[in-house]
Design a protein around this motif. Structure first.
Motif, PDB file in Angstrom:
ATOM      1  N   SER A  17      -7.407  -3.614   1.330  1.00 57.45           N
ATOM      2  CA  SER A  17      -6.994  -4.141  -0.006  1.00 57.45           C
ATOM      3  C   SER A  17      -7.341  -3.075  -1.080  1.00 57.45           C
ATOM      4  N   GLU A  18      -8.583  -2.592  -0.944  1.00 56.39           N
ATOM      5  CA  GLU A  18      -9.005  -1.369  -1.800  1.00 56.39           C
ATOM      6  C   GLU A  18      -8.343  -0.249  -1.423  1.00 56.39           C
ATOM      7  N   PHE A  19      -8.014   0.114  -0.415  1.00 60.22           N
ATOM      8  CA  PHE A  19      -7.297   1.226   0.038  1.00 60.22           C
ATOM      9  C   PHE A  19      -5.668   1.113  -0.826  1.00 60.22           C
ATOM     10  N   LEU A  20      -5.170   0.053  -0.561  1.00 55.37           N
ATOM     11  CA  LEU A  20      -3.983  -0.065  -1.259  1.00 55.37           C
ATOM     12  C   LEU A  20      -3.650   0.301  -2.480  1.00 55.37           C
ATOM     13  N   GLU A  21      -5.012  -0.461  -3.074  1.00 53.69           N
ATOM     14  CA  GLU A  21      -5.124  -0.438  -4.717  1.00 53.69           C
ATOM     15  C   GLU A  21      -5.159   1.040  -5.095  1.00 53.69           C
TER      16      GLU A  21
END
Length: 52
Positions: A17-21
């Motif tokens: 999720s952090e990566f995609l953000e």
């Protein structure tokens, strides 16, 4: 699934999720980029600091 498996899975999901953000731009960020491109295209570089 054990509790430890679920916790490991949650950590992986959080990391994804952090990566995609970090990859995808928000609507506001896209608008700023478009406006910045327009300012540069028109040669109004003094106005660039207000856009960014």
């Amino acid at each position: 699934m054990s509790e430890s498996d679920i916790k490991r899975l949650e950590k992986k999901i959080d990391a994804i999720s952090e990566f995609l953000e970090d990859i995808y731009l928000t609507k506001e960020e896209r608008e700023r980029i478009k406006e910045s491109d327009q300012v540069v295209r028109e040669g109004r570089l003094k106005d660039l600091t207000r856009v960014v």
